[in-house]
Write a protein that holds these residues in place. Structure first.
Motif, mmCIF file in Angstrom:
data_model
loop_
_atom_site.group_PDB
_atom_site.id
_atom_site.type_symbol
_atom_site.label_atom_id
_atom_site.label_comp_id
_atom_site.label_asym_id
_atom_site.label_seq_id
_atom_site.Cartn_x
_atom_site.Cartn_y
_atom_site.Cartn_z
ATOM 1 N N THR A 2 -37.998 2.953 -1.087
ATOM 2 C CA THR A 2 -36.875 3.710 -1.587
ATOM 3 C C THR A 2 -36.858 3.647 -3.022
ATOM 4 O O THR A 2 -36.635 2.583 -3.422
ATOM 5 C CB THR A 2 -35.709 3.629 -0.728
ATOM 6 O OG1 THR A 2 -35.151 2.179 -0.909
ATOM 7 C CG2 THR A 2 -35.842 3.754 0.755
ATOM 8 N N THR A 3 -36.098 4.634 -3.596
ATOM 9 C CA THR A 3 -36.046 4.771 -5.107
ATOM 10 C C THR A 3 -34.790 3.720 -5.525
ATOM 11 O O THR A 3 -35.027 3.023 -6.569
ATOM 12 C CB THR A 3 -35.387 6.152 -5.497
ATOM 13 O OG1 THR A 3 -36.299 7.038 -4.840
ATOM 14 C CG2 THR A 3 -35.533 6.391 -7.012
ATOM 15 N N LEU A 4 -33.824 3.504 -4.773
ATOM 16 C CA LEU A 4 -32.740 2.649 -4.661
ATOM 17 C C LEU A 4 -33.107 1.109 -5.066
ATOM 18 O O LEU A 4 -32.800 0.411 -5.599
ATOM 19 C CB LEU A 4 -31.552 2.645 -3.662
ATOM 20 C CG LEU A 4 -30.372 1.722 -3.998
ATOM 21 C CD1 LEU A 4 -29.775 2.089 -5.239
ATOM 22 C CD2 LEU A 4 -29.410 1.738 -2.681
ATOM 23 N N ASN A 17 -34.310 -4.168 -8.526
ATOM 24 C CA ASN A 17 -33.951 -2.874 -7.547
ATOM 25 C C ASN A 17 -32.575 -2.351 -8.566
ATOM 26 O O ASN A 17 -32.470 -2.791 -9.859
ATOM 27 C CB ASN A 17 -33.154 -2.981 -6.404
ATOM 28 C CG ASN A 17 -32.096 -4.186 -6.355
ATOM 29 O OD1 ASN A 17 -30.821 -3.949 -6.979
ATOM 30 N ND2 ASN A 17 -32.139 -5.122 -5.529
ATOM 31 N N GLU A 306 -27.391 5.791 1.682
ATOM 32 C CA GLU A 306 -28.042 6.904 1.397
ATOM 33 C C GLU A 306 -27.299 7.805 0.123
ATOM 34 O O GLU A 306 -28.110 8.507 -0.636
ATOM 35 C CB GLU A 306 -27.826 7.752 2.787
ATOM 36 C CG GLU A 306 -28.640 7.349 3.677
ATOM 37 C CD GLU A 306 -27.575 6.401 4.382
ATOM 38 O OE1 GLU A 306 -28.091 5.795 5.603
ATOM 39 O OE2 GLU A 306 -26.645 5.977 4.054
ATOM 40 N N ASN A 309 -28.756 6.008 -2.999
ATOM 41 C CA ASN A 309 -30.141 6.373 -3.076
ATOM 42 C C ASN A 309 -30.473 7.677 -3.543
ATOM 43 O O ASN A 309 -31.467 7.828 -4.504
ATOM 44 C CB ASN A 309 -30.855 6.230 -1.764
ATOM 45 C CG ASN A 309 -32.632 6.087 -1.955
ATOM 46 O OD1 ASN A 309 -33.116 5.363 -2.659
ATOM 47 N ND2 ASN A 309 -33.091 7.192 -1.200
ATOM 48 N N LEU A 340 -32.350 1.867 4.465
ATOM 49 C CA LEU A 340 -33.423 2.359 3.939
ATOM 50 C C LEU A 340 -34.819 1.823 4.025
ATOM 51 O O LEU A 340 -35.644 2.265 3.699
ATOM 52 C CB LEU A 340 -33.191 2.400 2.510
ATOM 53 C CG LEU A 340 -31.723 3.050 2.266
ATOM 54 C CD1 LEU A 340 -31.118 2.882 0.557
ATOM 55 C CD2 LEU A 340 -31.554 4.619 2.511
#
Length: 370
Positions: A2-4, A17, A306, A309, A340
């Motif tokens: 995930t981008t986060l 991160n 969410e 993210n 996620l």
């Protein structure tokens, strides 16, 4: 991934991160020196799995403290106490640690929040405060002393010395505090800066001292370590500091090798009218990122995995920072990673806590960086 939970560089500093732990005043220091509370507080947050931990607003001189219990970094005793805390944390966490260097200006000399947070007059156990102009924050506050040339130089020197102390401590990054109505913000806003010299009037003049302080911190900290700034993007008061002026500041900072900008708002005036809501400050970070090309950190009512993210994935900011939410849930990054499908660093002593339905949530952190 995930981008986060994707990696990012702030300057040359590698983060695992996009989650930062925002600086949160603890009002628990002794003459500016860290206490066992700081070891407990920062220690638990350093095990949270976030990408970066930012130590609370740390005063560069005694007069720059918000309260008598504020953390400071103006003498050898302060440095030694913080060194002990950091050494203990680094035995068990490889999380990069930043520090926010600050001066409260006219908002100094107040009681701690749980004792009301009101200003303490200099004749009642407080101290004389300093500001760009002799304008108090609130009508009942003691009038601050307008900084003269000698006072400005004293504060320049204080930031330089604190930056060098932070470097000796092995701090990984510095965030200059230019937000929330404290001294550098007071210079930026026309509501608090009524000077008639080269530090007041035009936007260029109002930015002069904050930019000088950034340059001083940058020059006194290792060149390969990032230096960023926290700003209030708007005063939320008509005729005050606003987003358009913040964009100009960001563009000037970009020229000065600023590595990131942490975007908050408010704090300068009791007349502020803030439109609160989930992620209410994210549009400020988005605009500054777009117009300056500088990495931005978004803050403010970011509570859900969410949501965080999406902010990163949509390109609205490069990182998110949590403060109160992290105090309420010190394992927020663990829980976000579980939601996620990502991984976080965790000490082996805690691996048994991984829920059965979550596979491979934890990974071992690499110690010994310092």
């Amino acid at each position: 991934m995930t981008t986060l939970f994707s990696p990012i560089f702030l300057g040359k500093l590698s983060l695992k991160n996009r989650i930062a732990i925002a600086p949160m005043c603890q009002y628990s220091a002794d003459q500016g020196s860290a206490t066992p509370w700081h070891l407990m507080h920062l220690g638990q947050l350093a095990l949270s799995g976030a990408g970066l931990l930012i130590i609370e607003a740390t005063a560069v001189e005694p007069e720059g403290r918000i309260s008598p219990q504020d953390l400071g970094l103006w003498n050898d005793a302060n440095e030694e106490a913080l060194d002990g805390v950091l050494r203990a944390i680094r035995k068990h966490s490889s999380m990069p640690i930043a520090i926010q260097l600050a001066h409260a200006g006219r908002k100094a000399s107040t009681a701690v929040p749980w004792e009301g947070g009101q200003s303490i007059a200099s004749h009642a156990g407080g101290w004389k405060t300093f500001a760009p102009s002799a304008l108090p924050f609130a009508d009942h506050d003691e009038t601050p002393i307008a900084l003269d040339a000698e006072g400005l130089q004293r504060i320049r020197n204080a930031f330089a010395h604190a930056a060098r102390r932070a470097d000796r401590l092995g701090i990984d990054a510095i965030e200059v505090h230019g937000a929330h109505g404290y001294l550098l913000h007071q210079f930026m806003s026309p509501l608090s800066n009524r000077r008639e010299d080269e530090y007041g009037g035009s936007l260029e003049n109002r930015l002069r001292f904050p930019l000088e302080i950034f340059d001083i911190v940058r020059a006194n900290f290792s060149a390969d370590k990032p230096v960023g700034i926290r700003v209030s993007a708007t005063d939320w008061v008509e005729g005050g500091w606003d987003l358009e002026q913040t964009v100009v500041l960001a563009q000037e900072l970009k020229k000065r090798r600023c590595d990131f900008i942490d975007v908050s708002s408010g704090g300068l005036s009791p007349l502020q009218k803030i439109a609160l809501g989930p992620g209410y400050q994210v549009p400020f970070a988005e605009r500054i990122r777009k117009d300056s090309g500088m990495p931005t950190i978004a803050v403010g009512l970011i509570t859900e995995a969410e949501q965080a993210n999406e902010i990163i994935a949509s390109g609205r900011a490069d990182m998110v920072a949590l403060a109160r939410g992290m105090l309420y849930d010190p394992r927020w990054p663990w829980h976000a990673a579980a939601r996620l499908g990502a991984q976080v660093d965790a000490p082996p002593q805690y691996w048994r806590s991984q829920p059965r339905e979550v596979k491979d949530l934890f990974r071992a952190s690499t110690l010994g960086k310092h």
